[in-house]
Scaffold this active site. Sequence first.
Site, PDB file in Angstrom:
ATOM      1  N   TYR A 156     -13.915   6.749 -13.519  1.00 57.96           N
ATOM      2  CA  TYR A 156     -13.593   5.719 -12.531  1.00 57.96           C
ATOM      3  C   TYR A 156     -14.096   4.345 -12.998  1.00 57.96           C
ATOM      4  O   TYR A 156     -13.337   3.369 -13.055  1.00 57.96           O
ATOM      5  CB  TYR A 156     -14.209   6.105 -11.178  1.00 57.96           C
TER       6      TYR A 156
ATOM      7  N   ASP B  51       0.868  -1.178   0.000  1.00 61.03           N
ATOM      8  CA  ASP B  51       0.000   0.000   0.000  1.00 61.03           C
ATOM      9  C   ASP B  51       0.906   1.230   0.000  1.00 61.03           C
ATOM     10  O   ASP B  51       1.885   1.268   0.756  1.00 61.03           O
ATOM     11  CB  ASP B  51      -0.894  -0.007   1.247  1.00 61.03           C
TER      12      ASP B  51
HETATM   13  N1  UFG Z   1     -25.637  11.005  -1.342  1.00 57.48           N
HETATM   14  C1  UFG Z   1     -26.365  12.049  -0.807  1.00 57.48           C
HETATM   15  N2  UFG Z   1     -25.714  12.911   0.020  1.00 57.48           N
HETATM   16  C2  UFG Z   1     -24.400  12.781   0.355  1.00 57.48           C
HETATM   17  C3  UFG Z   1     -23.665  11.698  -0.191  1.00 57.48           C
HETATM   18  C4  UFG Z   1     -24.323  10.816  -1.029  1.00 57.48           C
HETATM   19  O1  UFG Z   1     -27.533  12.211  -1.081  1.00 57.48           O
HETATM   20  O2  UFG Z   1     -23.894  13.618   1.107  1.00 57.48           O
HETATM   21  C5  UFG Z   1     -26.316  10.036  -2.203  1.00 57.48           C
HETATM   22  C6  UFG Z   1     -25.695   9.882  -3.568  1.00 57.48           C
HETATM   23  O3  UFG Z   1     -26.201  10.846  -4.448  1.00 57.48           O
HETATM   24  C7  UFG Z   1     -26.087   8.445  -3.902  1.00 57.48           C
HETATM   25  C8  UFG Z   1     -26.156   7.741  -2.559  1.00 57.48           C
HETATM   26  O4  UFG Z   1     -26.235   8.773  -1.593  1.00 57.48           O
HETATM   27  O5  UFG Z   1     -27.361   8.438  -4.475  1.00 57.48           O
HETATM   28  C9  UFG Z   1     -24.949   6.898  -2.264  1.00 57.48           C
HETATM   29  O6  UFG Z   1     -23.785   7.691  -2.497  1.00 57.48           O
HETATM   30  P1  UFG Z   1     -22.308   7.192  -2.150  1.00 57.48           P
HETATM   31  O7  UFG Z   1     -21.380   8.283  -2.572  1.00 57.48           O
HETATM   32  O8  UFG Z   1     -22.266   6.713  -0.742  1.00 57.48           O
HETATM   33  O9  UFG Z   1     -22.147   5.921  -3.058  1.00 57.48           O
HETATM   34  P2  UFG Z   1     -22.268   5.790  -4.647  1.00 57.48           P
HETATM   35  O10 UFG Z   1     -23.474   4.915  -4.876  1.00 57.48           O
HETATM   36  O11 UFG Z   1     -22.234   7.059  -5.369  1.00 57.48           O
HETATM   37  O12 UFG Z   1     -20.890   5.104  -4.959  1.00 57.48           O
HETATM   38  C10 UFG Z   1     -20.618   3.754  -4.770  1.00 57.48           C
HETATM   39  C11 UFG Z   1     -19.122   3.570  -4.555  1.00 57.48           C
HETATM   40  C12 UFG Z   1     -18.340   4.037  -5.762  1.00 57.48           C
HETATM   41  C13 UFG Z   1     -18.879   3.360  -6.984  1.00 57.48           C
HETATM   42  C14 UFG Z   1     -20.368   3.527  -7.103  1.00 57.48           C
HETATM   43  C15 UFG Z   1     -20.941   2.712  -8.219  1.00 57.48           C
HETATM   44  O13 UFG Z   1     -18.723   4.293  -3.428  1.00 57.48           O
HETATM   45  O14 UFG Z   1     -16.987   3.702  -5.593  1.00 57.48           O
HETATM   46  O15 UFG Z   1     -21.009   3.087  -5.914  1.00 57.48           O
HETATM   47  O16 UFG Z   1     -21.998   3.360  -8.778  1.00 57.48           O
HETATM   48  F1  UFG Z   1     -18.312   3.883  -8.093  1.00 57.48           F
END
Ligand code: UFG
Length: 328
Positions: free
Chosen positions: A140, A31
């Site tokens: 990504y 890492d």
């Molecule tokens: N969200 C909010 N407010 C916040 C943060 C997130 O409403 O402050 C929402 C996002 O819009 C999304 C959901 O919460 O709808 C989940 O968001 P995350 O960022 O926790 O997770 P993601 O689904 O965007 O991302 C995850 C992984 C990524 C990967 C992705 C695949 O963390 O690495 O799934 O789509 F790329």
Amino acid sequence: MAVLVTGGAGYIGSHTVAELIDANEDVIIVDNLSQGHRQALLGGKLYVGDIRDSEFMDTVFQENEIESVIHFAAYSLVGESMQNPAKYYDNNVYGTQCLLEKMKAYGTKRIVFSSTAATYGEPQTVPIQETDRTEPTNTYGETKLAMEKMMKWFDAAHGIKYVSLRYFNAAGAHRGGKIGEDHSPETHLIPLILQVPLGKREQVAIYGDDYPTADGTCIRDYLHVSDLADAHLLALQRLRDGGESAIYNLGSGKGFSVKEMIEVARKVTGHPIPAVIEKRRAGDPAVLIASSEKAKSELNWTPKRERLEEIVESAWNWHRDHPEGYTE
Ligand code: UFG
């Protein structure tokens, strides 16, 4: 004979290292600590360095008899990947090329790979199956898909077998309470929600309430990180048993909206957790839910921590005990 875990000091990597240690595996971790944390390691031997550094990787492969690799080392911020694609191609795609070249040179024939639901892009139907269209909507996801494809061709040319695990939303923390989720910057929903009861933010933002879902907020498939970790050990077993290369989704098969997640966190923490509606975040699909039937039948994988309350509670326990995250 050792298992090399690249990116093993990161969130999902460190939880996988914990399960490998419990299974009495000999674990070597590489890492560069750009995102990972020393304290996230419950065991194993850490080499601090970069998978793109050829001499460094020679040392790792020469000092240890590496029989398999579990490959987590990569950048994973969707937003950043859109601003700086070169950074993602360099670390993720070129980094994987360097790693596979070392595996080829030292005769290591098995790799389990940390992939993502972001390889699919906007789904045509849910639950998403492994055979569905892969059309990433961000750099990504595109780099992760390129990494999978590279493994396919290294398998064809050099017989390096791979299992690619496409995760949906990893969540929660280790049962022992010593390791959890600490990203900087934090962009993930659950840790951000929990920052409110920790007193680190006043409110949580809901990115859009005009999606075509029941309550208008995005739906995701949340899976406990230790259940994800277990799947890596089963994937490794498949390869050790002579199984062919394969791709598996890993999710719970159940979707929860952002509003539902906030409600669960309110129950778990006993805090009112104020929320405000903000505009949509670019590139967020409305609904992502996995079909994990293939992993269940072929890897014999069964998630053990299925209740959402339990998942959020395990995250809360860790964040409450480590409000500043790791110190190193
Ligand atoms: N969200 C909010 N407010 C916040 C943060 C997130 O409403 O402050 C929402 C996002 O819009 C999304 C959901 O919460 O709808 C989940 O968001 P995350 O960022 O926790 O997770 P993601 O689904 O965007 O991302 C995850 C992984 C990524 C990967 C992705 C695949 O963390 O690495 O799934 O789509 F790329």
